[in-house]
Design a protein around this motif. Structure first.
Motif, PDB file in Angstrom:
ATOM      1  N   PRO A  26     -41.949  75.223  54.450  1.00 48.00           N
ATOM      2  CA  PRO A  26     -41.868  73.933  55.120  1.00 48.00           C
ATOM      3  C   PRO A  26     -40.451  73.626  55.627  1.00 48.00           C
ATOM      4  CG  PRO A  26     -41.998  73.629  52.744  1.00 48.00           C
ATOM      5  CD  PRO A  26     -42.149  75.096  53.006  1.00 48.00           C
ATOM      6  N   PHE A  27     -40.383  73.150  56.877  1.00 46.92           N
ATOM      7  CA  PHE A  27     -39.100  72.772  57.467  1.00 46.92           C
ATOM      8  C   PHE A  27     -39.339  71.795  58.610  1.00 46.92           C
ATOM      9  CE2 PHE A  27     -40.566  76.576  59.633  1.00 46.92           C
ATOM     10  CZ  PHE A  27     -40.390  76.283  60.977  1.00 46.92           C
ATOM     11  N   TYR A  28     -38.267  71.143  59.041  1.00 44.64           N
ATOM     12  CA  TYR A  28     -38.249  70.314  60.245  1.00 44.64           C
ATOM     13  C   TYR A  28     -37.293  70.975  61.221  1.00 44.64           C
ATOM     14  CZ  TYR A  28     -40.266  66.402  57.597  1.00 44.64           C
ATOM     15  OH  TYR A  28     -41.077  65.602  56.844  1.00 44.64           O
ATOM     16  N   VAL A  29     -37.598  70.899  62.519  1.00 41.17           N
ATOM     17  CA  VAL A  29     -36.706  71.458  63.524  1.00 41.17           C
ATOM     18  C   VAL A  29     -36.646  70.496  64.697  1.00 41.17           C
ATOM     19  CG1 VAL A  29     -38.504  72.866  64.645  1.00 41.17           C
ATOM     20  CG2 VAL A  29     -36.119  73.574  64.768  1.00 41.17           C
ATOM     21  N   GLY A  30     -35.450  70.356  65.281  1.00 43.75           N
ATOM     22  CA  GLY A  30     -35.275  69.440  66.409  1.00 43.75           C
ATOM     23  C   GLY A  30     -33.808  69.252  66.718  1.00 43.75           C
ATOM     24  N   VAL A  31     -33.417  67.982  66.928  1.00 43.45           N
ATOM     25  CA  VAL A  31     -32.025  67.650  67.247  1.00 43.45           C
ATOM     26  C   VAL A  31     -31.591  66.456  66.406  1.00 43.45           C
ATOM     27  CG1 VAL A  31     -32.094  68.568  69.598  1.00 43.45           C
ATOM     28  CG2 VAL A  31     -32.677  66.162  69.195  1.00 43.45           C
ATOM     29  N   SER A  32     -30.269  66.350  66.227  1.00 43.73           N
ATOM     30  CA  SER A  32     -29.725  65.262  65.414  1.00 43.73           C
ATOM     31  C   SER A  32     -28.341  64.880  65.920  1.00 43.73           C
ATOM     32  CB  SER A  32     -29.624  65.698  63.953  1.00 43.73           C
ATOM     33  OG  SER A  32     -29.055  64.678  63.157  1.00 43.73           O
ATOM     34  N   HIS A  33     -27.964  63.626  65.683  1.00 45.62           N
ATOM     35  CA  HIS A  33     -26.582  63.213  65.869  1.00 45.62           C
ATOM     36  C   HIS A  33     -25.756  63.849  64.758  1.00 45.62           C
ATOM     37  CE1 HIS A  33     -27.270  59.260  68.258  1.00 45.62           C
ATOM     38  NE2 HIS A  33     -28.180  60.161  68.572  1.00 45.62           N
ATOM     39  N   ARG A  34     -24.481  64.007  65.013  1.00 40.18           N
ATOM     40  CA  ARG A  34     -23.574  64.480  63.960  1.00 40.18           C
ATOM     41  C   ARG A  34     -23.409  63.356  62.950  1.00 40.18           C
ATOM     42  NH1 ARG A  34     -18.508  67.566  65.604  1.00 40.18           N
ATOM     43  NH2 ARG A  34     -19.742  69.291  64.862  1.00 40.18           N
ATOM     44  N   ILE A  35     -23.354  63.707  61.701  1.00 41.77           N
ATOM     45  CA  ILE A  35     -23.187  62.729  60.627  1.00 41.77           C
ATOM     46  C   ILE A  35     -21.699  62.607  60.327  1.00 41.77           C
ATOM     47  CG2 ILE A  35     -23.713  62.221  58.213  1.00 41.77           C
ATOM     48  CD1 ILE A  35     -26.270  64.017  58.721  1.00 41.77           C
ATOM     49  N   ARG A  36     -21.198  61.407  60.400  1.00 40.26           N
ATOM     50  CA  ARG A  36     -19.777  61.150  60.132  1.00 40.26           C
ATOM     51  C   ARG A  36     -19.586  60.890  58.646  1.00 40.26           C
ATOM     52  NH1 ARG A  36     -18.449  63.031  64.754  1.00 40.26           N
ATOM     53  NH2 ARG A  36     -18.905  61.788  66.575  1.00 40.26           N
ATOM     54  N   LYS A  37     -18.872  61.781  57.987  1.00 48.25           N
ATOM     55  CA  LYS A  37     -18.691  61.675  56.534  1.00 48.25           C
ATOM     56  C   LYS A  37     -17.967  60.403  56.120  1.00 48.25           C
ATOM     57  CE  LYS A  37     -18.507  66.579  55.525  1.00 48.25           C
ATOM     58  NZ  LYS A  37     -17.691  67.648  54.992  1.00 48.25           N
ATOM     59  N   ASN A  38     -17.014  59.969  56.911  1.00 51.06           N
ATOM     60  CA  ASN A  38     -16.187  58.832  56.517  1.00 51.06           C
ATOM     61  C   ASN A  38     -16.686  57.505  57.058  1.00 51.06           C
ATOM     62  OD1 ASN A  38     -14.478  60.587  55.181  1.00 51.06           O
ATOM     63  ND2 ASN A  38     -13.280  60.983  57.014  1.00 51.06           N
ATOM     64  N   ASN A  39     -17.922  57.451  57.530  1.00 53.25           N
ATOM     65  CA  ASN A  39     -18.459  56.205  58.064  1.00 53.25           C
ATOM     66  C   ASN A  39     -19.136  55.419  56.944  1.00 53.25           C
ATOM     67  OD1 ASN A  39     -19.769  54.136  59.383  1.00 53.25           O
ATOM     68  ND2 ASN A  39     -20.667  55.428  60.964  1.00 53.25           N
ATOM     69  N   PRO A  40     -18.550  54.286  56.530  1.00 53.90           N
ATOM     70  CA  PRO A  40     -19.133  53.516  55.428  1.00 53.90           C
ATOM     71  C   PRO A  40     -20.435  52.810  55.819  1.00 53.90           C
ATOM     72  CG  PRO A  40     -17.261  52.349  56.352  1.00 53.90           C
ATOM     73  CD  PRO A  40     -17.325  53.697  57.038  1.00 53.90           C
ATOM     74  N   ASN A  41     -20.739  52.759  57.119  1.00 56.76           N
ATOM     75  CA  ASN A  41     -21.938  52.059  57.581  1.00 56.76           C
ATOM     76  C   ASN A  41     -23.186  52.934  57.590  1.00 56.76           C
ATOM     77  OD1 ASN A  41     -20.422  49.723  58.050  1.00 56.76           O
ATOM     78  ND2 ASN A  41     -19.787  50.503  60.044  1.00 56.76           N
ATOM     79  N   THR A  42     -23.061  54.165  57.176  1.00 53.42           N
ATOM     80  CA  THR A  42     -24.223  55.047  57.195  1.00 53.42           C
ATOM     81  C   THR A  42     -24.719  55.322  55.778  1.00 53.42           C
ATOM     82  OG1 THR A  42     -25.124  57.129  57.980  1.00 53.42           O
ATOM     83  CG2 THR A  42     -22.872  57.203  57.214  1.00 53.42           C
ATOM     84  N   ASN A  43     -26.018  55.385  55.629  1.00 56.55           N
ATOM     85  CA  ASN A  43     -26.592  55.769  54.343  1.00 56.55           C
ATOM     86  C   ASN A  43     -27.365  57.072  54.517  1.00 56.55           C
ATOM     87  OD1 ASN A  43     -28.736  54.936  55.823  1.00 56.55           O
ATOM     88  ND2 ASN A  43     -29.507  53.446  54.365  1.00 56.55           N
ATOM     89  N   TYR A  44     -27.005  57.862  55.526  1.00 60.02           N
ATOM     90  CA  TYR A  44     -27.677  59.094  55.890  1.00 60.02           C
ATOM     91  C   TYR A  44     -26.760  60.257  55.556  1.00 60.02           C
ATOM     92  CZ  TYR A  44     -30.010  62.465  58.934  1.00 60.02           C
ATOM     93  OH  TYR A  44     -30.663  63.551  59.428  1.00 60.02           O
ATOM     94  N   SER A  45     -27.303  61.319  55.003  1.00 64.85           N
ATOM     95  CA  SER A  45     -26.471  62.469  54.655  1.00 64.85           C
ATOM     96  C   SER A  45     -27.173  63.759  55.051  1.00 64.85           C
ATOM     97  CB  SER A  45     -26.174  62.473  53.162  1.00 64.85           C
ATOM     98  OG  SER A  45     -27.300  62.935  52.446  1.00 64.85           O
ATOM     99  N   TYR A  46     -26.462  64.865  54.949  1.00 67.21           N
ATOM    100  CA  TYR A  46     -27.043  66.166  55.258  1.00 67.21           C
ATOM    101  C   TYR A  46     -28.068  66.593  54.217  1.00 67.21           C
ATOM    102  CZ  TYR A  46     -23.738  66.804  59.039  1.00 67.21           C
ATOM    103  OH  TYR A  46     -23.047  66.660  60.209  1.00 67.21           O
ATOM    104  N   ASN A  47     -28.189  65.857  53.128  1.00 70.95           N
ATOM    105  CA  ASN A  47     -29.215  66.154  52.138  1.00 70.95           C
ATOM    106  C   ASN A  47     -30.565  65.554  52.529  1.00 70.95           C
ATOM    107  OD1 ASN A  47     -27.543  67.614  50.412  1.00 70.95           O
ATOM    108  ND2 ASN A  47     -26.754  65.743  49.528  1.00 70.95           N
TER     109      ASN A  47
END
Length: 150
Positions: A26-47
């Protein structure tokens, strides 16, 4: 287990790449925005998985049909009108997602360690060359890495 992005954003009007299934899982494939590590406004991670249609646009492998080892998923991003990502399996159109926003990167996310995938970004390596159709004469091409000219 988690998400991986290619090292270059897709900046061209029409881009195409392929994912070959070496070992299925099982996997997902597509496109994504780059995740900014130092952005305190995001709750999204590479996990996280690629399931959010605000920062990434992807399809789960099971939605592409009964995939098998050695199948090829073709992915075309068309930015010439309403940005659309088009999915092919062994050269046959199977799905699409409209409304892609911003600079995006080819992405994959794995739910388990079962799948092994091989990515092909170069025109010379494609098993199923892109179906270009007619979009102002611009063909789909492999991803062209951005270069600094200054």
């Amino acid at each position: 287990i988690g998400t991986v992005l290619a090292n270059t954003a897709i900046l061209q009007d029409r881009a195409y790449w392929e994912v070959v299934i070496v070992r299925n899982g099982p996997f997902y494939v597509g496109v994504s925005h780059r995740i900014r590590k130092n952005n305190p406004n995001t709750n999204y991670s590479y996990n996280d998985q690629l399931v959010d249609r605000n920062r990434n646009w992807a399809v789960k492998s099971s939605a592409l049909g009964n995939l098998k080892t050695d199948n090829t998923i073709g992915i075309a991003l068309d930015n010439t009108g309403i940005p659309t990502i088009i999915f092919y399996v062994n050269g046959k159109h199977v799905s699409e997602i409209k409304g892609i926003k911003g600079d995006v990167y080819p992405a994959v996310s794995m739910e388990t360690e079962d799948a092994i995938l091989e990515f092909r970004f170069n025109d010379n390596d494609f098993r199923f060359p892109p179906q270009n159709g007619n979009s102002f004469g611009r063909p789909f091409t492999g991803i062209i890495p951005a270069r600094n000219v200054i």
